[in-house]
Scaffold this motif. Structure first.
Motif, PDB file in Angstrom:
ATOM      1  N   TRP A 253       6.801   9.779   8.641  1.00 56.79           N
ATOM      2  CA  TRP A 253       7.694   9.278   9.693  1.00 56.79           C
ATOM      3  C   TRP A 253       8.859  10.220   9.920  1.00 56.79           C
ATOM      4  N   PHE A 610     -16.465 -15.442  -1.664  1.00 58.32           N
ATOM      5  CA  PHE A 610     -15.454 -14.547  -2.230  1.00 58.32           C
ATOM      6  C   PHE A 610     -16.039 -13.177  -2.559  1.00 58.32           C
ATOM      7  N   LEU A 613     -16.428 -11.408   0.766  1.00 57.52           N
ATOM      8  CA  LEU A 613     -15.146 -10.970   1.329  1.00 57.52           C
ATOM      9  C   LEU A 613     -14.671  -9.697   0.642  1.00 57.52           C
ATOM     10  N   SER A 620     -12.477  -1.079   4.309  1.00 55.22           N
ATOM     11  CA  SER A 620     -11.163  -0.739   4.850  1.00 55.22           C
ATOM     12  C   SER A 620     -10.354  -0.038   3.773  1.00 55.22           C
ATOM     13  N   ASN A 621      -9.712   1.043   4.142  1.00 49.75           N
ATOM     14  CA  ASN A 621      -8.937   1.747   3.117  1.00 49.75           C
ATOM     15  C   ASN A 621      -7.788   0.879   2.609  1.00 49.75           C
ATOM     16  N   SER A 622      -7.177   0.087   3.483  1.00 45.96           N
ATOM     17  CA  SER A 622      -6.051  -0.732   3.030  1.00 45.96           C
ATOM     18  C   SER A 622      -6.480  -1.733   1.973  1.00 45.96           C
ATOM     19  N   PHE A 623      -7.613  -2.419   2.232  1.00 46.86           N
ATOM     20  CA  PHE A 623      -8.035  -3.430   1.265  1.00 46.86           C
ATOM     21  C   PHE A 623      -8.479  -2.788  -0.042  1.00 46.86           C
ATOM     22  N   TRP A 626      -5.249  -1.966  -1.950  1.00 46.82           N
ATOM     23  CA  TRP A 626      -4.556  -3.152  -2.474  1.00 46.82           C
ATOM     24  C   TRP A 626      -5.487  -4.086  -3.227  1.00 46.82           C
ATOM     25  N   GLU A 629      -3.975  -6.612  -5.766  1.00 50.75           N
ATOM     26  CA  GLU A 629      -3.295  -7.796  -5.233  1.00 50.75           C
ATOM     27  C   GLU A 629      -4.298  -8.802  -4.671  1.00 50.75           C
ATOM     28  N   LEU A 632      -5.742 -10.748  -7.445  1.00 46.78           N
ATOM     29  CA  LEU A 632      -4.783 -11.766  -7.888  1.00 46.78           C
ATOM     30  C   LEU A 632      -4.874 -12.996  -6.994  1.00 46.78           C
ATOM     31  N   HIS A 633      -4.904 -12.749  -5.692  1.00 45.30           N
ATOM     32  CA  HIS A 633      -4.988 -13.833  -4.720  1.00 45.30           C
ATOM     33  C   HIS A 633      -6.272 -14.639  -4.933  1.00 45.30           C
ATOM     34  N   PHE A 634      -7.380 -13.952  -5.135  1.00 45.76           N
ATOM     35  CA  PHE A 634      -8.670 -14.625  -5.320  1.00 45.76           C
ATOM     36  C   PHE A 634      -8.682 -15.422  -6.630  1.00 45.76           C
TER      37      PHE A 634
ATOM     38  N   LEU B 134       2.928 -17.809  -7.510  1.00 41.48           N
ATOM     39  CA  LEU B 134       1.737 -17.676  -8.352  1.00 41.48           C
ATOM     40  C   LEU B 134       0.609 -16.962  -7.623  1.00 41.48           C
ATOM     41  N   PHE B 135       0.568 -17.120  -6.327  1.00 34.60           N
ATOM     42  CA  PHE B 135      -0.474 -16.452  -5.549  1.00 34.60           C
ATOM     43  C   PHE B 135      -0.121 -15.016  -5.216  1.00 34.60           C
ATOM     44  N   GLY B 136       1.030 -14.555  -5.676  1.00 37.87           N
ATOM     45  CA  GLY B 136       1.314 -13.131  -5.496  1.00 37.87           C
ATOM     46  C   GLY B 136       2.520 -12.826  -4.633  1.00 37.87           C
ATOM     47  N   TRP B 197      -3.220 -19.441   3.582  1.00 36.53           N
ATOM     48  CA  TRP B 197      -4.048 -18.584   2.721  1.00 36.53           C
ATOM     49  C   TRP B 197      -4.588 -17.403   3.524  1.00 36.53           C
ATOM     50  N   PRO B 204      -1.955  -6.386   3.820  1.00 37.15           N
ATOM     51  CA  PRO B 204      -2.136  -5.027   3.292  1.00 37.15           C
ATOM     52  C   PRO B 204      -2.558  -3.983   4.316  1.00 37.15           C
ATOM     53  N   LEU B 205      -3.009  -4.396   5.503  1.00 33.78           N
ATOM     54  CA  LEU B 205      -3.530  -3.415   6.454  1.00 33.78           C
ATOM     55  C   LEU B 205      -2.462  -2.388   6.843  1.00 33.78           C
ATOM     56  N   ASP B 206      -2.920  -1.170   7.102  1.00 30.08           N
ATOM     57  CA  ASP B 206      -1.955  -0.089   7.337  1.00 30.08           C
ATOM     58  C   ASP B 206      -1.642   0.073   8.830  1.00 30.08           C
TER      59      ASP B 206
END
Lengths: 1043, 245
Positions: A253, A610, A613, A620-623, A626, A629, A632-634, B134-136, B197, B204-206
């Motif tokens: 940026w 799950f 998913l 996707s590079n983002s997923f 991450w 995280e 953790l969510h799952f 707890l979910f992050g 949810w 997270p998407l860029d």
């Protein structure tokens, strides 16, 4: 009770009987007394049957492992292209070919292999300078209007047209991947990029191949670098420390910091009073690239940036002296959105411009005076810069170079010096020839692959031999020599490109097919069979094996018979096809036992959704970045589902236990998530806590408390799960209460000493400390695996027998007490009966828990400790919710394993591998132990979870329940299915996105991680987990017999 | 309102929960469909300021959401304890001496509605906030963001639930365990949570969008989920039960 009271005389008899029975039971339990003959025979048969079923199960899963191995091999073969990096460096005094009477080699002052033309050079990279930015806009249609990026940097074109002897401008074609790091490698080594440059160090990015920067440094030239700090990762310590200024390249940026910094520091260096301080300047501007990333090329910001560059080069031209060469180039282009990395025309078409105050450059034809109007005309390759610059500055050509000298720079101002051109062309070709010979030797290649180029080499050598016999060769003769050597160079380059830079799509697709077939087989085996899997395994295995053998035979015939089929590929693929066909026929054979593998409950669907998913997310590079995280969510979501399910239970005890452990599970997940090691792409939204700071790889002092905390708490926690069913007795007391605790304490001591060693707390005692800590680590391993496995192999089931008066025994209704005999006023109960299988097998989990905690850093040890706790909680949840028949347990274990992979300081990148873990119990590298230790560190969480899988179905199951071994097989197959799906998904995405900008940074490492995880989990699941059930089942059958 | 349900605690013979019906009058029947439109419009209207400056805007919006929700429950829903009797008033019984209409409205509807609001804010918000963490959700930063997000979810999901079902422990176990038959109140609550949810997916998407910041997507998901869940629960899945096995 009534009987006992009404017949007091009988009471004594009953008591005597009970006592005798208890004694016999006890002796039998301890193996003191053999059973009656009949029972003995049927037991013997039962045992044989079990051993056979168990062996077949191991064989079946090994067959699946073989399938996975074949698929991964085939895909990798086509996908991960490797090039051997040769260590050799070109020497100034060792010309690649005899120089005859034209030149005396060996002096860097006058030029190594060829007279040098310039003393000094300024090499400037304008990141993402696309060729069409530099040439005037030419409308194709009348209504075409120039874009913001057009006509904004005219200086390069103007000088090339107005003073063709001082400057030239040409399209400069990059080899994909068009990322700056890979490009800089190509621009300095002159060779083609591949994913793995075999032989180079994984952990570091420094170039260890011969390259022009190293040659310059070895010749004693003072090199200054300004701009993009990627150079420092590639060439650490090469640059003059006082004059060099590096800038962070990460913040796309920021359009101006780097450029302003470079121009601020470069102009003072050009001042005549400072020119003696340096020989070469490498300057790297990033503003144009960042403007592209941020706004795209067609934006006013791009105009501003290009105009700024234009101004800088005009100023530079004025300040330049005659002995200095000025080179300006783009390392790659940019696409319509301003991004790059792929291989589209816009991305690979950069520009190259060279300038000298002297009349130096020439054109072979007057048609070439104007620079080409598009990048399609007269393009040169980026690797051509390496030999050109080397020869102009009097350096030897780097050993691995494949490029050719640029015509314009050697033809002379007259455009007629074909002799010079032929000489440099011969030198370059000779170096390439020398390199090719060494490469073929090192790789063990035969000459078939390069027969065409060898023929060209012979022809060129003959042309040379004939010309040196001619007294006065004409220009035409020299042109011929030049053409024949350059034909050799072109042919060699195209052969190398085929070897290194092309994916073998057939092999990749075959790999994916084999992995998909394995997935289907595993899916049907895990979820699509009715009844006991041990009954169905023999026909499946038999037909699968027959198919495999037939496939292998036909593959061998095809591979040997048809030379155009590569042997290994054909053999492996045909074997897999045969195996798949065999298994298909086996499924047909048992078709009555097939059911739909699709789930029919919410739990089943949750598992499928799950996993799917997660798999889709890897596209996707983002997923992918991450993933920690997301897991953790799952996991929290699964925890919540388990909580809800627990609240639905009608049995109050089940309900209370269930929700307590579910909440515990969620909280533990979140606590573990605090241990993080961020990958570069997660910045700035992530803070690493795994090490003392973001730039160190040692633990903070406070983190040393974690292993001690674990040592004090973990054995107690595990004990509580054993005590709940009164299984904390026998070997468990000694193992969990004593050995495990001592082991954990020693492990904590190890990490304290490690920190003391790193921090040099006790000066001078480093060697002693190193020796002691290695010995301690070896003791921990001995406790965990040697003592642990002995305990696990020989321990009796964790039971004890209690004789109680009937009054007290009756009223507690505890399932963990199994009342054996109820005659008279006292009763015999077996304590620990309720969880005899789970508690017995659970010992194996705790052994490996200890071994894995040792090889993790303190923070990681904490995460693994929490993982152990979560695993036992999960057993309770699965039991209280009656989920042992569903895929929930194995699936959650898969998620847990993947999650804690990140929590033990890893990421799906090669740089996060903790190589130093090989030295925890060893002082030097020892095969096979060192790689095994690194694997135990890297995949510790997945290994532990795979070992825990059988316990999901064994926890609190009655000892004589039928088909338990089949349940273990089903659970393990489900667990492997999870990893197989993830592996197939990441494999497919890596193959599909093979030209993606982020392939080498994100998708390819993720594919490699999941392939390695799948194979590790396969092996651990088969040989440690299923293998371990053999010992625990045999031990339990000693007491309860085979049913 | 709590007195009616908590004091009389039948040991076993409790009637299993049945679906909640909208009050049997025209205002209720019409307003129940206008309400989600109002809630969504409120959110759409406030979206830009929320993205620009989440904390104060979420707080302002929360007040408006509270008013809307209180209005919705008191106009459309039967208060706890009255669920089975609103429509069985016999024609002749109208002149019965008792509290005036206004008084009964205040006592029977407005007070329970405000009690629901209070409980939803005081009890629901912290619980959901802890759940978010707890979910992050960030643990050490963004506390106001997280708890305002929790408050929005709580107000959307729990005001109608508390208003209709009261604070009976056993009933709430059934609610949490998803044992209730689906109706528009339960559906809206489920939808709110599922929406929240799903709201985590784009974070997270860029894409480098301003609205990807915490907790905008979660709140957005909750609002959309509320509207969709309310509609689906009231029409599509009414009376169905969730089965795990």
């Amino acid at each position: 009770m009534d009987d006992g009271e009404s017949l007091p005389t009988y009471e004594g008899l009953a008591a005597a009987f009970a006592k005798a029975k208890a004694e016999r039971e006890k002796e039998e339990a301890q193996g003191l007394r053999s059973r009656t003959v009949d029972a003995k025979a049927s037991n013997k048969q039962g045992e044989l049957h079990f051993k056979a079923s168990h062996g077949l199960l191991i064989a079946f899963f090994s067959w699946i492992l073989l399938f996975h191995l074949s698929g991964i091999y085939l895909f990798t073969r086509g996908f991960l292209l490797t090039r051997l990096v040769l260590e050799q460096k070109s020497q100034c005094s060792m010309s690649p070919t005899a120089l005859t009477n034209f030149y005396e080699p060996g002096s860097t002052d006058s030029g190594c292999w060829h007279p040098k033309s310039f003393d000094k050079a300024i090499v400037i990279i304008v990141d993402a300078l696309r060729y069409d930015f530099t040439v005037p806009f030419q409308p194709i249609n009348s209504y075409d209007k120039p874009h913001h990026f057009h006509n904004s940097i005219p200086v390069l074109y103007e000088t090339a047209v107005q003073r063709p002897n001082n400057a030239f401008l040409l399209p400069f074609i990059a080899d994909p991947p068009t990322t700056t790091l890979q490009r800089l490698k190509g621009l300095t080594t002159g060779t083609l990029p591949t994913f793995i440059d075999a032989g180079s160090n994984f952990a570091g990015t420094a170039i260890d191949e011969d390259n022009i920067v190293a040659q310059l440094r070895n010749a004693g030239r003072r090199i200054v670098h300004l701009g993009d700090d990627t150079w420092h990762a590639l060439f650490p310590g090469y640059f003059d420390a006082n004059l060099t200024r590096a800038y962070d390249s990460f913040n796309v940026w920021d359009l101006h910091t780097v450029d302003n910094g470079v121009s601020e520091h470069i102009f003072p260096l050009l001042h005549p009073s400072n020119t003696s301080k340096w020989d070469i300047i490498f300057a790297h501007f990033l503003g144009v690239d960042h403007a592209g990333h941020r706004y795209g090329p067609d934006h006013p910001a791009m105009t501003v940036k290009l105009k700024q560059m234009d101004q800088i080069f005009r100023q530079m031209i004025e300040l330049l002296d005659e002995s200095t060469l000025l080179v300006v180039m783009g390392d790659h282009g940019m696409d319509a959105k301003g991004d790059h990395g792929g291989e589209s025309d816009d991305e690979i078409q950069a520009a190259l411009w060279m300038y000298s105050k002297r009349n130096f450059f020439g054109r072979t034809s007057s048609k070439y005076h104007k620079p080409p109007s598009t990048a399609k005309e007269r393009p040169i390759a980026q690797i051509d810069l390496v030999p050109t610059l080397s020869l102009l500055l009097g350096m030897p050509i780097p050993f691995n170079n494949l490029g050719a000298p640029i015509e314009e720079a050697f033809i002379g101002a007259s455009g007629q010096d074909y002799k010079n051109l032929a000489l440099v062309s011969r030198l370059t070709a000779a170096q390439i020839h020398r390199y090719q010979r060494e490469y073929a030797l090192a790789r063990g290649l035969d000459n078939n692959a390069r027969s065409s180029s060898l023929a060209l080499w012979t022809a060129a050598s003959e042309a040379w031999d004939s010309i040196i016999k001619i007294k006065k060769p004409s220009q035409k003769h020299w042109l011929e020599v030049f053409s024949s050597f350059s034909a050799y160079q072109i042919e060699t380059l195209s052969i190398c490109r085929a070897l290194w830079a092309r994916f073998d799509i057939t092999s990749m697709i075959h790999g994916i097919e084999v992995l998909a077939a394995a997935l289907i087989i595993l899916g049907v085996y895990a979820r699509g069979l009715e009844g006991d899997r041990t009954e169905l395994t023999p026909p499946l295995l038999l037909r699968g094996m027959i198919g495999t053998v037939l496939g292998a035979l036909s593959g061998a015939v095809l591979g040997f018979g048809i030379p155009s089929f590569p042997l290994e590929h054909t053999l492996v693929f045909c074997t897999a096809v045969g195996g798949g066909a065999g298994m298909l026929s086996a499924f047909w054979y048992i078709r009555r036992r097939l059911i739909s593998p699709l789930p029919n409950t919410i739990w089943g669907w949750v598992g499928v959704i799950f996993t799917t998913l997660l798999s889709i997310g890897f596209a996707s590079n983002s997923f992918t970045i991450w993933e920690d995280e997301i897991l953790l969510h799952f996991l929290s979501t699964f925890g919540l589902f388990m909580l809800l399910s627990s609240l639905r239970q009608t049995n109050l005890t089940d309900r209370a236990l269930g929700w307590y452990h579910s909440i515990l599970f969620i909280i533990l997940t979140r606590v573990s998530s605090l241990s993080r090691l961020c990958r570069e792409e997660q910045m700035p939204y992530c803070k690493s806590t795994y090490y003392a700071s973001a730039t160190s790889s040692t633990s903070a002092t406070w983190q040393l408390a974690i292993p001690f905390l674990i040592a004090f708490m973990l054995p107690n926690i595990i004990r509580s799960y054993y005590k709940g069913t009164r299984s904390y007795q026998g070997s468990a007391v000694l193992w969990i209460g004593f050995a495990l605790r001592i082991g954990l304490l020693l492990s904590a001591a190890f990490w304290t000493m490690d920190a003391a060693d790193d921090g040099d707390w006790f000066r001078g005692s480093g060697d002693a400390l190193k020796t002691i800590k290695v010995i301690i680590a070896q003791i921990v391993f001995a406790i965990a695996l040697a003592a642990g496995y002995s305990t696990f192999a020989w321990a009796a089931p964790l039971l004890s027998i209690e004789t109680k008066s009937k009054m007290r025994a009756k009223d507690d209704g505890d399932p963990s007490r199994h009342v054996v005999s109820e005659s008279g006023s006292s009763s015999i109960t077996i304590l620990g009966y309720a969880n005899v299988h789970g508690s017995r097998y659970g010992l194996l989990i705790t052994m490996w828990l200890l071994a894995i905690i040792l090889v993790q850093k303190p923070m990681g040890g904490g995460a693994i400790g929490l993982l152990g706790w979560q695993i036992f909680s999960l057993f309770e949840i699965v039991d209280t919710n009656k989920l042992s028949n569903t895929p929930v347990g194995p699936l959650v274990l898969g998620l847990l394993g993947s999650f804690h992979f990140f929590k033990t300081g890893h990421q799906a990148t090669l740089s996060s591998i903790q190589w130093e873990s090989a030295f925890i119990p060893l002082k030097s590298i020892k095969y096979p132990w060192s790689p095994l230790l690194v694997a135990l560190n890297a995949f510790g969480s997945q290994i532990l979870c795979a070992i825990a899988v059988p316990a999901v179905v064994l926890w609190k199951q009655p000892p004589k329940k039928k088909g338990l071994l089949g349940d273990v097989a089903k659970a393990m197959a489900t667990h492997l299915l999870f990893y197989a799906v993830i592996n197939l998904a990441t494999t497919m995405w890596a193959g599909w996105l093979r030209r993606h900008l982020m392939l080498y940074r994100i998708f390819s490492p993720r594919f490699m991680a999941s392939a390695a995880v799948l194979l590790v989990v396969d092996a651990v699941g088969i040989f440690i987990a299923i293998g371990g059930t053999r010992l625990s089942f045999l031990s339990i059958a000693e007491v309860f017999g085979w049913s | 309102m709590s007195s009616t349900t908590t004091v009389t605690k039948p040991p076993k013979a409790r009637p299993t929960a049945s679906t909640v019906d909208i009050l049997n009058n025209d205002t209720a029947r019409i307003y129940t469909h206008i309400h989600p439109i109002l809630v969504l419009s409120l959110y759409v209207f406030r979206f830009k300021p929320i993205v620009a400056d989440p904390v104060p805007t979420l707080l302002n919006t929360l007040i408006l959401l509270g008013i809307l929700q209180v209005a919705y429950v008191s106009v459309c829903l039967p208060a706890t304890g009255t669920a089975s009797t609103p429509s069985v008033v016999k024609p002749g019984a109208r002149k019965k001496p008792g509290p005036s209409k206004l008084e009964s409205n205040v006592q029977g509807r407005i007070i329970p509605a405000f009690l629901s609001l209070l409980l939803s804010t005081m009890v629901g918000t912290p619980l959901i906030g802890i759940m978010l963490i707890l979910f992050g959700a960030p643990l050490t930063t963004h506390f106001p963001h997280t708890f305002l997000c929790a408050a929005h979810i709580s107000l959307l999901a729990s005001i109608p639930l508390i208003y209709v079902h009261g604070v009976d422990g056993e009933r709430w176990r059934e609610i949490v365990a998803l044992l209730l038959p689906i109706d528009e109140v339960f559906g809206a609550a489920l939808g709110t949570f599922m929406g929240a949810w799903l709201g985590a997916v784009p974070i997270p998407l860029d894409w480098d969008r301003e609205w990807q910041k915490w907790p905008v997507t979660i709140v957005t998901g909750a609002y959309i989920g509320f509207a969709v869940g309310k509609l689906a629960g009231g029409l599509l899945f009414k009376g169905r039960k969730i089965s795990f096995n």
